[in-house]
Design a protein around this motif. Sequence first.
Motif, PDB file in Angstrom:
ATOM      1  N   ASP A 316       0.835  -1.216   0.000  1.00 51.93           N
ATOM      2  CA  ASP A 316       0.000   0.000   0.000  1.00 51.93           C
ATOM      3  C   ASP A 316       0.867   1.263   0.000  1.00 51.93           C
ATOM      4  OD1 ASP A 316      -2.423  -1.353  -0.023  1.00 51.93           O
ATOM      5  OD2 ASP A 316      -2.501  -1.523   2.152  1.00 51.93           O
ATOM      6  N   TYR A 317       1.882   1.277   0.862  1.00 50.95           N
ATOM      7  CA  TYR A 317       2.748   2.458   0.924  1.00 50.95           C
ATOM      8  C   TYR A 317       3.570   2.607  -0.353  1.00 50.95           C
ATOM      9  CZ  TYR A 317       1.733   3.392   5.844  1.00 50.95           C
ATOM     10  OH  TYR A 317       1.103   3.723   7.024  1.00 50.95           O
ATOM     11  N   LEU A 318       4.033   1.493  -0.906  1.00 52.02           N
ATOM     12  CA  LEU A 318       4.791   1.563  -2.156  1.00 52.02           C
ATOM     13  C   LEU A 318       3.921   2.080  -3.294  1.00 52.02           C
ATOM     14  CD1 LEU A 318       6.847  -1.759  -1.995  1.00 52.02           C
ATOM     15  CD2 LEU A 318       7.754   0.557  -1.879  1.00 52.02           C
ATOM     16  N   THR A 319       2.647   1.713  -3.289  1.00 52.81           N
ATOM     17  CA  THR A 319       1.731   2.189  -4.330  1.00 52.81           C
ATOM     18  C   THR A 319       1.654   3.715  -4.327  1.00 52.81           C
ATOM     19  OG1 THR A 319       0.413   0.164  -4.123  1.00 52.81           O
ATOM     20  CG2 THR A 319      -0.622   2.048  -5.219  1.00 52.81           C
ATOM     21  N   GLU A 320       1.529   4.295  -3.139  1.00 48.63           N
ATOM     22  CA  GLU A 320       1.466   5.752  -3.031  1.00 48.63           C
ATOM     23  C   GLU A 320       2.762   6.409  -3.495  1.00 48.63           C
ATOM     24  OE1 GLU A 320      -1.015   7.887  -2.125  1.00 48.63           O
ATOM     25  OE2 GLU A 320      -2.306   6.136  -2.317  1.00 48.63           O
ATOM     26  N   LEU A 321       3.890   5.827  -3.119  1.00 47.40           N
ATOM     27  CA  LEU A 321       5.172   6.409  -3.511  1.00 47.40           C
ATOM     28  C   LEU A 321       5.410   6.276  -5.013  1.00 47.40           C
ATOM     29  CD1 LEU A 321       7.553   5.334  -0.587  1.00 47.40           C
ATOM     30  CD2 LEU A 321       6.573   7.584  -1.029  1.00 47.40           C
ATOM     31  N   PHE A 322       5.054   5.130  -5.591  1.00 47.36           N
ATOM     32  CA  PHE A 322       5.215   4.961  -7.035  1.00 47.36           C
ATOM     33  C   PHE A 322       4.316   5.939  -7.793  1.00 47.36           C
ATOM     34  CE2 PHE A 322       7.004   0.541  -6.446  1.00 47.36           C
ATOM     35  CZ  PHE A 322       8.209   0.811  -7.075  1.00 47.36           C
ATOM     36  N   ALA A 323       3.116   6.174  -7.283  1.00 46.59           N
ATOM     37  CA  ALA A 323       2.214   7.124  -7.938  1.00 46.59           C
ATOM     38  C   ALA A 323       2.833   8.516  -7.960  1.00 46.59           C
ATOM     39  CB  ALA A 323       0.873   7.151  -7.218  1.00 46.59           C
ATOM     40  N   LEU A 324       3.538   8.878  -6.906  1.00 48.11           N
ATOM     41  CA  LEU A 324       4.213  10.178  -6.857  1.00 48.11           C
ATOM     42  C   LEU A 324       5.437  10.179  -7.766  1.00 48.11           C
ATOM     43  CD1 LEU A 324       3.910  12.904  -5.439  1.00 48.11           C
ATOM     44  CD2 LEU A 324       5.371  12.045  -3.607  1.00 48.11           C
ATOM     45  N   ARG A 325       6.150   9.041  -7.786  1.00 42.90           N
ATOM     46  CA  ARG A 325       7.354   8.951  -8.625  1.00 42.90           C
ATOM     47  C   ARG A 325       7.019   9.011 -10.110  1.00 42.90           C
ATOM     48  NH1 ARG A 325      10.651   8.991 -11.728  1.00 42.90           N
ATOM     49  NH2 ARG A 325      12.808   8.209 -11.723  1.00 42.90           N
ATOM     50  N   LEU A 326       5.805   8.594 -10.491  1.00 46.52           N
ATOM     51  CA  LEU A 326       5.394   8.659 -11.893  1.00 46.52           C
ATOM     52  C   LEU A 326       5.425  10.087 -12.437  1.00 46.52           C
ATOM     53  CD1 LEU A 326       2.345   6.214 -11.962  1.00 46.52           C
ATOM     54  CD2 LEU A 326       4.491   5.911 -13.203  1.00 46.52           C
ATOM     55  N   LYS A 327       5.299  11.069 -11.556  1.00 42.82           N
ATOM     56  CA  LYS A 327       5.249  12.470 -11.986  1.00 42.82           C
ATOM     57  C   LYS A 327       6.631  13.060 -12.222  1.00 42.82           C
ATOM     58  CE  LYS A 327       1.110  13.150  -9.129  1.00 42.82           C
ATOM     59  NZ  LYS A 327       0.536  13.921  -7.996  1.00 42.82           N
ATOM     60  N   LYS A 328       7.674  12.344 -11.792  1.00 39.42           N
ATOM     61  CA  LYS A 328       9.032  12.896 -11.838  1.00 39.42           C
ATOM     62  C   LYS A 328       9.768  12.448 -13.094  1.00 39.42           C
ATOM     63  CE  LYS A 328      13.293  13.269  -9.151  1.00 39.42           C
ATOM     64  NZ  LYS A 328      14.117  13.158 -10.359  1.00 39.42           N
TER      65      LYS A 328
END
Length: 428
Positions: A316-328
């Motif tokens: 769950d936490y990795l999902t949130e971080l990957f979603a943010l990393r997609l923007k970079k």
Amino acid sequence: MKSLYNRFISFINTIQGKIAFYPTLFSIFGFSFAMLMLFLEKEGISAYIIEHIPQLVINNADTAKTLLSFLTGGIISIMVFSFSMVMVLLNQASSNFSPRVLPGLISNRNHQYVLGIYLATILYNTFTLVGINPLENDKYQLPGFSVLIGIILTVVCLGSFLYFIHSISQSIQVNNILDGIYKKAKSRLEYLLEKESETAPSFPDASEWTSYFSSETGYFQNIAIPNLVDICKEESIQLKILPIQGVFVLKGVPIIQVSKDIDDALVKDILSNFNFAKGEFVEDNYALAFKQITEIGMKAMSPGINDPGTAISTIDYLTELFALRLKKNDKTIITSDNEPLIDVTTTNFKELIYQVMVSYRTYCKPDMTCIQKLFIMFKYLLLQEAHLPEYHDALVAEAKLLYQDTQKSITNSTDLRRIEALYQDLTA
């Protein structure tokens, strides 16, 4: 002067994670405050307080000495207990989760503040006790107001101790550890996104540039970027920083490439803006958060612990971080006046998702609940807007690898049909 200031700020950011940093600052404050109060006692502050509010001042030297000695001994006792609790916390975190989470727990500022309050109060009470000096006819110069301050600080220590017990019991819970790692990584990613332009400017090919080598060994923690920008502008050069921030750099390996040959003095000046440490911190390297969360999930799936619920929480936490990393963007180019000066090597998204998934595919493929959660993660990420289309391609490729591995590890036909449906939903 500006260069020294930037290096000082970079150095402070490096040592803030040390467990002794804030306790040392509080200790210096406690000693300085004790010296200030001794000076004020000589100026007659206790006599003034006795004259106007006598109820607030202890006016008996033996009582004051006994009280300060008793309070100091008590604070030392609870400080020793608090340090013991920290050691127990670190030992349990290392055994149950991952040794990599230890730097984050050690650098917990609230715990450092509490330990600093203890040390500051001990030093203050000790030097106040020294200030009770015998005069003629067995009388004493009694710093009554300073003793009152010591009592108040001791009460603050007792309150801090109660908070410390509450905080330490919360810190060992895996959900709080994961949340702490997640918040640090999120803060770092949001900071990088704010600094990043919509499209990365082009940077020259550095393959033929001259390479220069590291003069130190350690984890490449951070860089004084403003100083490097000034150097590039003054010397009319461009730099490519080779190691990814947070990795372990060995002495003598290439660390920078420069657009033209430079002398040893300039090389030394450039490398002096690189900070190395013996530990890793999420505040400086968001990719470390992915590694730490993954390792906690893998430890939870080990036969000795066998805790799929924790592994699902890590996803769950990795999902949130990957979603943010997609923007970079995968590239970080430092510019000045729209001129690209420094190319900072960063972890690309394809490699990041692969390194995370290779662990989950290896250790979680026999567990149907974790497999379902991973496919749900891929589905969610594919619905998010990506900075580059290649990011979605990397997600589909990792989902395919996960599907292939689960086909070999799971034999139940019902589970296989469910996995087939999840995978087809991704690729539809």
